[in-house]
Design an enzyme around this catalytic site. Sequence first.
Site, PDB file in Angstrom:
ATOM      1  N   ARG A   1      13.023  24.892  -4.980  1.00 23.55           N
ATOM      2  CA  ARG A   1      12.631  26.146  -5.612  1.00 23.55           C
ATOM      3  C   ARG A   1      11.091  26.787  -5.404  1.00 23.55           C
ATOM      4  O   ARG A   1      10.810  27.754  -6.042  1.00 23.55           O
ATOM      5  CB  ARG A   1      12.453  25.469  -7.097  1.00 23.55           C
ATOM      6  CG  ARG A   1      13.858  24.956  -7.447  1.00 23.55           C
ATOM      7  CD  ARG A   1      13.928  24.113  -8.968  1.00 23.55           C
ATOM      8  NE  ARG A   1      13.404  22.781  -8.354  1.00 23.55           N
ATOM      9  CZ  ARG A   1      13.167  21.821  -9.351  1.00 23.55           C
ATOM     10  NH1 ARG A   1      13.709  22.041 -10.569  1.00 23.55           N
ATOM     11  NH2 ARG A   1      13.164  20.480  -9.133  1.00 23.55           N
ATOM     12  N   GLN A   2      10.350  26.222  -4.559  1.00 19.83           N
ATOM     13  CA  GLN A   2       8.881  26.632  -4.253  1.00 19.83           C
ATOM     14  C   GLN A   2       9.335  27.682  -3.279  1.00 19.83           C
ATOM     15  O   GLN A   2       8.897  27.151  -1.983  1.00 19.83           O
ATOM     16  CB  GLN A   2       8.135  25.672  -3.953  1.00 19.83           C
ATOM     17  CG  GLN A   2       6.561  26.028  -3.655  1.00 19.83           C
ATOM     18  CD  GLN A   2       5.799  26.336  -5.114  1.00 19.83           C
ATOM     19  OE1 GLN A   2       6.242  25.875  -6.296  1.00 19.83           O
ATOM     20  NE2 GLN A   2       4.806  27.247  -4.960  1.00 19.83           N
TER      21      GLN A   2
ATOM     22  N   ASP B   1       0.985  -1.252   0.030  1.00 21.41           N
ATOM     23  CA  ASP B   1      -0.075  -0.017   0.092  1.00 21.41           C
ATOM     24  C   ASP B   1       0.813   1.329   0.014  1.00 21.41           C
ATOM     25  O   ASP B   1       0.324   2.435   0.129  1.00 21.41           O
ATOM     26  CB  ASP B   1      -0.898   0.018   1.192  1.00 21.41           C
ATOM     27  CG  ASP B   1      -0.116  -0.042   2.680  1.00 21.41           C
ATOM     28  OD1 ASP B   1       1.064  -0.102   2.687  1.00 21.41           O
ATOM     29  OD2 ASP B   1      -0.849  -0.092   3.651  1.00 21.41           O
ATOM     30  N   GLY B   2       2.205   0.975  -0.223  1.00 20.86           N
ATOM     31  CA  GLY B   2       2.878   2.295  -0.118  1.00 20.86           C
ATOM     32  C   GLY B   2       3.586   2.554   1.225  1.00 20.86           C
ATOM     33  O   GLY B   2       4.682   3.676   1.100  1.00 20.86           O
TER      34      GLY B   2
ATOM     35  N   ARG C   1      10.197  30.208 -18.503  1.00 20.71           N
ATOM     36  CA  ARG C   1       9.696  28.902 -18.186  1.00 20.71           C
ATOM     37  C   ARG C   1       8.211  29.085 -18.537  1.00 20.71           C
ATOM     38  O   ARG C   1       7.127  29.888 -17.825  1.00 20.71           O
ATOM     39  CB  ARG C   1       9.821  28.596 -16.783  1.00 20.71           C
ATOM     40  CG  ARG C   1       9.192  27.062 -16.596  1.00 20.71           C
ATOM     41  CD  ARG C   1       9.659  26.561 -15.172  1.00 20.71           C
ATOM     42  NE  ARG C   1      11.133  26.248 -15.197  1.00 20.71           N
ATOM     43  CZ  ARG C   1      11.565  24.744 -15.466  1.00 20.71           C
ATOM     44  NH1 ARG C   1      10.656  24.174 -16.078  1.00 20.71           N
ATOM     45  NH2 ARG C   1      12.701  24.644 -15.430  1.00 20.71           N
TER      46      ARG C   1
ATOM     47  N   HIS D   1      19.153  25.167  -3.888  1.00 23.70           N
ATOM     48  CA  HIS D   1      18.582  26.302  -4.954  1.00 23.70           C
ATOM     49  C   HIS D   1      17.826  27.304  -4.180  1.00 23.70           C
ATOM     50  O   HIS D   1      16.646  27.410  -4.023  1.00 23.70           O
ATOM     51  CB  HIS D   1      17.577  25.355  -6.024  1.00 23.70           C
ATOM     52  CG  HIS D   1      17.311  26.380  -6.852  1.00 23.70           C
ATOM     53  ND1 HIS D   1      17.666  26.490  -8.258  1.00 23.70           N
ATOM     54  CD2 HIS D   1      16.476  27.509  -7.077  1.00 23.70           C
ATOM     55  CE1 HIS D   1      17.416  27.431  -9.028  1.00 23.70           C
ATOM     56  NE2 HIS D   1      16.584  28.195  -8.204  1.00 23.70           N
TER      57      HIS D   1
ATOM     58  N   ASP E   1      20.476  30.418 -17.429  1.00 31.51           N
ATOM     59  CA  ASP E   1      19.502  31.239 -16.808  1.00 31.51           C
ATOM     60  C   ASP E   1      20.324  32.179 -15.849  1.00 31.51           C
ATOM     61  O   ASP E   1      21.178  31.909 -15.647  1.00 31.51           O
ATOM     62  CB  ASP E   1      18.293  30.885 -16.571  1.00 31.51           C
ATOM     63  CG  ASP E   1      18.377  29.713 -15.432  1.00 31.51           C
ATOM     64  OD1 ASP E   1      19.501  29.626 -14.829  1.00 31.51           O
ATOM     65  OD2 ASP E   1      17.693  29.027 -15.155  1.00 31.51           O
TER      66      ASP E   1
ATOM     67  N   LYS F   1      15.953  32.821 -19.351  1.00 32.34           N
ATOM     68  CA  LYS F   1      15.295  31.521 -19.519  1.00 32.34           C
ATOM     69  C   LYS F   1      13.718  32.255 -19.371  1.00 32.34           C
ATOM     70  O   LYS F   1      13.487  32.830 -18.278  1.00 32.34           O
ATOM     71  CB  LYS F   1      15.629  30.496 -18.826  1.00 32.34           C
ATOM     72  CG  LYS F   1      14.676  29.414 -18.674  1.00 32.34           C
ATOM     73  CD  LYS F   1      15.437  28.177 -17.986  1.00 32.34           C
ATOM     74  CE  LYS F   1      14.816  28.048 -16.490  1.00 32.34           C
ATOM     75  NZ  LYS F   1      15.474  26.957 -15.922  1.00 32.34           N
TER      76      LYS F   1
ATOM     77  N   ASP G   1      24.970  24.316 -14.806  1.00 35.55           N
ATOM     78  CA  ASP G   1      23.368  24.752 -14.154  1.00 35.55           C
ATOM     79  C   ASP G   1      23.760  23.932 -12.681  1.00 35.55           C
ATOM     80  O   ASP G   1      24.409  22.805 -12.478  1.00 35.55           O
ATOM     81  CB  ASP G   1      22.249  24.114 -14.813  1.00 35.55           C
ATOM     82  CG  ASP G   1      21.129  25.011 -14.523  1.00 35.55           C
ATOM     83  OD1 ASP G   1      21.399  25.978 -13.451  1.00 35.55           O
ATOM     84  OD2 ASP G   1      20.141  24.937 -15.078  1.00 35.55           O
TER      85      ASP G   1
END
Length: 293
Positions: free
Chosen positions: A95-96, A38-39, A195, A128, A170, A193, A219
């Site tokens: 990145r968020q 079931d993960g 996106r 990042h 970028d 860049k 990068d």
Amino acid sequence: MFFEPLLLGFPDYHLQGKNLARLLDIEYVEAELHQFPDGESKIRLPVDIPSTIVICRSLDSPNNKLIELIFTVKELRQKGCERIILVAPYLCYMRQDKAFEPGEVVSQRWVGKLLSSLVDEVITVDPHLHRVKKLEDIINVKRAVTLSAAPLIGNLISLQVSNPLIIGPDEESKQWIEQINELHDFDYIVGEKTRLGDKDVNVVLPPSEMEDRDVVLVDDMASTGKTLINTAQQLVETGVENLYCAITHPLFIGSAYEELLATGVKAVWSTDSVTHPSNCISLASILSEAINL
Ligand code: R5P
């Protein structure tokens, strides 16, 4: 409880963990993982736990790994472990770092708070960071260490090619190139860049003379690979023959790596922050120097 520190590794990061333990001159032990149908994850840890543990695991493909980290750390603490150092060369969700659309969760902030609540020290490589500049602004622990793979990547480039022109696809890649150039003096250009979607980017490069140059795309990471693929395709179309890529984090989702190689890129060089066939730069030396046991 005994006092010799251990390095706790995981099967998906086995070689890197073993190398690091060897350089630190401490014992390597590995967590056993089992995925139920079931993960859900079953984790088996050593029975005897020392007061100091180094957990070494990159947090790529992070969702299961984060849950496994939470359970592991809670168990270690319950058994009396007092100092937990997390070595995660790739740090997820960086990145968020803002709500790009109203209502979006700022995942970077919450991953930072989660790690702060779990471990005592965090050591990572080229996270990042863009709008938030310092790891300490996200992760509030006794020691949050940001290492750079740039010197290792710069050295590799200087050994592999003789007339390099570095291209950053970028504006964000400029920081990595500038770090490389603290030790080298490579010519470089940086593109712009746009996106358009998760797998849709457009890179515009400034004009530059590339005849007889060894062109190296640099990068911090390749995820869908579209940033590198789009840039490489343009360069090959304009006649560049000696084209290479150097990146810190080779996530290369799905067929991204094969698509990149199909553009005509001669070689892809990456660090072992994420286990991948392109790995040729070991991070063990800089990680071991950053750990004070
Ligand atoms: C973003 O600015 C990063 O530096 C990378 O360029 C980006 O994350 C690469 O993503 P992808 O491989 O999906 O194009």
